[in-house]
Design a protein around this motif. Structure first.
Motif, PDB file in Angstrom:
ATOM      1  N   GLU A 193      17.798  32.132 -81.858  1.00  0.00           N
ATOM      2  CA  GLU A 193      19.200  32.553 -81.845  1.00  0.00           C
ATOM      3  C   GLU A 193      20.113  31.417 -82.275  1.00  0.00           C
ATOM      4  O   GLU A 193      21.050  31.617 -83.045  1.00  0.00           O
ATOM      5  N   SER A 194      19.821  30.214 -81.812  1.00  0.00           N
ATOM      6  CA  SER A 194      20.617  29.057 -82.199  1.00  0.00           C
ATOM      7  C   SER A 194      20.521  28.804 -83.702  1.00  0.00           C
ATOM      8  O   SER A 194      21.530  28.572 -84.370  1.00  0.00           O
ATOM      9  N   ASN A 195      19.310  28.878 -84.230  1.00  0.00           N
ATOM     10  CA  ASN A 195      19.120  28.658 -85.669  1.00  0.00           C
ATOM     11  C   ASN A 195      19.800  29.737 -86.505  1.00  0.00           C
ATOM     12  O   ASN A 195      20.367  29.439 -87.561  1.00  0.00           O
ATOM     13  N   LEU A 196      19.726  30.984 -86.049  1.00  0.00           N
ATOM     14  CA  LEU A 196      20.394  32.063 -86.772  1.00  0.00           C
ATOM     15  C   LEU A 196      21.908  31.862 -86.778  1.00  0.00           C
ATOM     16  O   LEU A 196      22.562  32.041 -87.809  1.00  0.00           O
ATOM     17  N   ASN A 197      22.466  31.491 -85.634  1.00  0.00           N
ATOM     18  CA  ASN A 197      23.910  31.253 -85.557  1.00  0.00           C
ATOM     19  C   ASN A 197      24.325  30.074 -86.429  1.00  0.00           C
ATOM     20  O   ASN A 197      25.364  30.114 -87.091  1.00  0.00           O
ATOM     21  N   LEU A 198      23.531  29.025 -86.441  1.00  0.00           N
ATOM     22  CA  LEU A 198      23.800  27.881 -87.306  1.00  0.00           C
ATOM     23  C   LEU A 198      23.761  28.307 -88.771  1.00  0.00           C
ATOM     24  O   LEU A 198      24.637  27.952 -89.559  1.00  0.00           O
ATOM     25  N   GLY A 199      22.773  29.114 -89.130  1.00  0.00           N
ATOM     26  CA  GLY A 199      22.662  29.602 -90.503  1.00  0.00           C
ATOM     27  C   GLY A 199      23.865  30.435 -90.913  1.00  0.00           C
ATOM     28  O   GLY A 199      24.375  30.296 -92.024  1.00  0.00           O
ATOM     29  N   HIS A 200      24.320  31.303 -90.003  1.00  0.00           N
ATOM     30  CA  HIS A 200      25.506  32.109 -90.305  1.00  0.00           C
ATOM     31  C   HIS A 200      26.737  31.208 -90.494  1.00  0.00           C
ATOM     32  O   HIS A 200      27.552  31.452 -91.381  1.00  0.00           O
ATOM     33  N   TYR A 227       9.769  38.113 -80.995  1.00  0.00           N
ATOM     34  CA  TYR A 227      10.408  37.315 -82.042  1.00  0.00           C
ATOM     35  C   TYR A 227      10.804  38.200 -83.215  1.00  0.00           C
ATOM     36  O   TYR A 227      11.909  38.105 -83.748  1.00  0.00           O
ATOM     37  N   GLU A 228       9.897  39.093 -83.613  1.00  0.00           N
ATOM     38  CA  GLU A 228      10.152  39.951 -84.761  1.00  0.00           C
ATOM     39  C   GLU A 228      11.242  40.980 -84.491  1.00  0.00           C
ATOM     40  O   GLU A 228      11.831  41.507 -85.428  1.00  0.00           O
ATOM     41  N   GLU A 229      11.539  41.270 -83.220  1.00  0.00           N
ATOM     42  CA  GLU A 229      12.658  42.156 -82.899  1.00  0.00           C
ATOM     43  C   GLU A 229      13.979  41.573 -83.399  1.00  0.00           C
ATOM     44  O   GLU A 229      14.902  42.298 -83.729  1.00  0.00           O
ATOM     45  N   TYR A 230      14.062  40.243 -83.459  1.00  0.00           N
ATOM     46  CA  TYR A 230      15.284  39.576 -83.902  1.00  0.00           C
ATOM     47  C   TYR A 230      15.374  39.442 -85.411  1.00  0.00           C
ATOM     48  O   TYR A 230      16.449  39.529 -85.977  1.00  0.00           O
ATOM     49  N   VAL A 231      14.254  39.189 -86.063  1.00  0.00           N
ATOM     50  CA  VAL A 231      14.311  38.856 -87.492  1.00  0.00           C
ATOM     51  C   VAL A 231      13.456  39.740 -88.375  1.00  0.00           C
ATOM     52  O   VAL A 231      13.341  39.481 -89.566  1.00  0.00           O
ATOM     53  N   GLY A 232      12.850  40.769 -87.854  1.00  0.00           N
ATOM     54  CA  GLY A 232      11.945  41.587 -88.659  1.00  0.00           C
ATOM     55  C   GLY A 232      10.637  40.854 -88.848  1.00  0.00           C
ATOM     56  O   GLY A 232       9.980  40.497 -87.885  1.00  0.00           O
ATOM     57  N   ASP A 233      10.270  40.600 -90.067  1.00  0.00           N
ATOM     58  CA  ASP A 233       9.043  39.855 -90.349  1.00  0.00           C
ATOM     59  C   ASP A 233       9.342  38.366 -90.298  1.00  0.00           C
ATOM     60  O   ASP A 233       9.603  37.729 -91.305  1.00  0.00           O
ATOM     61  N   GLY A 234       9.313  37.813 -89.102  1.00  0.00           N
ATOM     62  CA  GLY A 234       9.667  36.411 -88.919  1.00  0.00           C
ATOM     63  C   GLY A 234       8.514  35.478 -89.157  1.00  0.00           C
ATOM     64  O   GLY A 234       7.377  35.887 -89.368  1.00  0.00           O
ATOM     65  N   ASP A 235       8.802  34.204 -89.114  1.00  0.00           N
ATOM     66  CA  ASP A 235       7.806  33.160 -89.302  1.00  0.00           C
ATOM     67  C   ASP A 235       7.480  32.500 -87.969  1.00  0.00           C
ATOM     68  O   ASP A 235       7.555  31.282 -87.837  1.00  0.00           O
ATOM     69  N   TYR A 236       7.135  33.299 -86.975  1.00  0.00           N
ATOM     70  CA  TYR A 236       6.781  32.733 -85.675  1.00  0.00           C
ATOM     71  C   TYR A 236       5.476  31.967 -85.822  1.00  0.00           C
ATOM     72  O   TYR A 236       4.478  32.483 -86.305  1.00  0.00           O
ATOM     73  N   ASP A 237       5.481  30.707 -85.400  1.00  0.00           N
ATOM     74  CA  ASP A 237       4.322  29.848 -85.602  1.00  0.00           C
ATOM     75  C   ASP A 237       3.357  29.799 -84.414  1.00  0.00           C
ATOM     76  O   ASP A 237       2.306  29.196 -84.500  1.00  0.00           O
ATOM     77  N   GLY A 238       3.710  30.437 -83.298  1.00  0.00           N
ATOM     78  CA  GLY A 238       2.806  30.488 -82.159  1.00  0.00           C
ATOM     79  C   GLY A 238       2.802  29.264 -81.279  1.00  0.00           C
ATOM     80  O   GLY A 238       1.918  29.101 -80.450  1.00  0.00           O
ATOM     81  N   GLU A 239       3.762  28.367 -81.451  1.00  0.00           N
ATOM     82  CA  GLU A 239       3.768  27.126 -80.686  1.00  0.00           C
ATOM     83  C   GLU A 239       4.637  27.174 -79.437  1.00  0.00           C
ATOM     84  O   GLU A 239       4.465  26.348 -78.543  1.00  0.00           O
ATOM     85  N   LEU A 240       5.606  28.111 -79.353  1.00  0.00           N
ATOM     86  CA  LEU A 240       6.522  28.175 -78.225  1.00  0.00           C
ATOM     87  C   LEU A 240       6.432  29.524 -77.526  1.00  0.00           C
ATOM     88  O   LEU A 240       6.235  30.550 -78.169  1.00  0.00           O
ATOM     89  N   CYS A 241       6.621  29.523 -76.200  1.00  0.00           N
ATOM     90  CA  CYS A 241       6.674  30.765 -75.440  1.00  0.00           C
ATOM     91  C   CYS A 241       7.991  31.478 -75.748  1.00  0.00           C
ATOM     92  O   CYS A 241       8.883  30.913 -76.373  1.00  0.00           O
ATOM     93  N   ALA A 242       8.124  32.715 -75.308  1.00  0.00           N
ATOM     94  CA  ALA A 242       9.331  33.499 -75.595  1.00  0.00           C
ATOM     95  C   ALA A 242      10.577  32.841 -75.014  1.00  0.00           C
ATOM     96  O   ALA A 242      11.631  32.835 -75.646  1.00  0.00           O
ATOM     97  N   GLU A 243      10.465  32.275 -73.817  1.00  0.00           N
ATOM     98  CA  GLU A 243      11.628  31.657 -73.168  1.00  0.00           C
ATOM     99  C   GLU A 243      12.139  30.447 -73.946  1.00  0.00           C
ATOM    100  O   GLU A 243      13.314  30.089 -73.841  1.00  0.00           O
ATOM    101  N   CYS A 244      11.286  29.829 -74.746  1.00  0.00           N
ATOM    102  CA  CYS A 244      11.716  28.689 -75.568  1.00  0.00           C
ATOM    103  C   CYS A 244      12.000  29.109 -77.016  1.00  0.00           C
ATOM    104  O   CYS A 244      12.933  28.604 -77.630  1.00  0.00           O
ATOM    105  N   ALA A 245      11.204  30.027 -77.549  1.00  0.00           N
ATOM    106  CA  ALA A 245      11.323  30.403 -78.960  1.00  0.00           C
ATOM    107  C   ALA A 245      12.557  31.243 -79.244  1.00  0.00           C
ATOM    108  O   ALA A 245      13.238  31.015 -80.247  1.00  0.00           O
ATOM    109  N   ILE A 246      12.883  32.210 -78.376  1.00  0.00           N
ATOM    110  CA  ILE A 246      13.988  33.129 -78.653  1.00  0.00           C
ATOM    111  C   ILE A 246      15.338  32.408 -78.642  1.00  0.00           C
ATOM    112  O   ILE A 246      16.127  32.561 -79.575  1.00  0.00           O
TER     113      ILE A 246
END
Length: 70
Positions: A43-50, A20-39
């Motif tokens: 990416e969707s949230n980052l694109n929406l933000g942009h 997760y941190e590879e994408y955002v540096g010091d991210g706020d990963y909450d530990g609730e989703l696996c990589a296949e769901c979280a990443i």
């Protein structure tokens, strides 16, 4: 091992946090989703933000990006 709230897969939180941190540096990963769901969710949230920042004039406007993500 944690259990993903989305798909139910068991996963190692520290491993996913590293990915997760590879994408955002010091991210706020909450530990609730696996990589296949979280990443993809990240990416969707980052694109929406942009897209929102483009609409607000904070980033160079890209019509295709805005139409795709808003």
């Amino acid at each position: 091992m944690a259990k993903c709230l989305n798909c139910g897969t068991r996963f190692d939180v520290s491993t996913v946090r590293d990915e997760y941190e590879e994408y955002v540096g010091d991210g706020d990963y909450d530990g609730e989703l696996c990589a296949e769901c979280a990443i993809p969710d990240l990416e969707s949230n980052l694109n929406l933000g942009h897209a929102i920042m483009m609409m607000n004039g904070d980033e160079d406007y890209d019509e295709d990006h805005v139409e795709k993500w808003l």
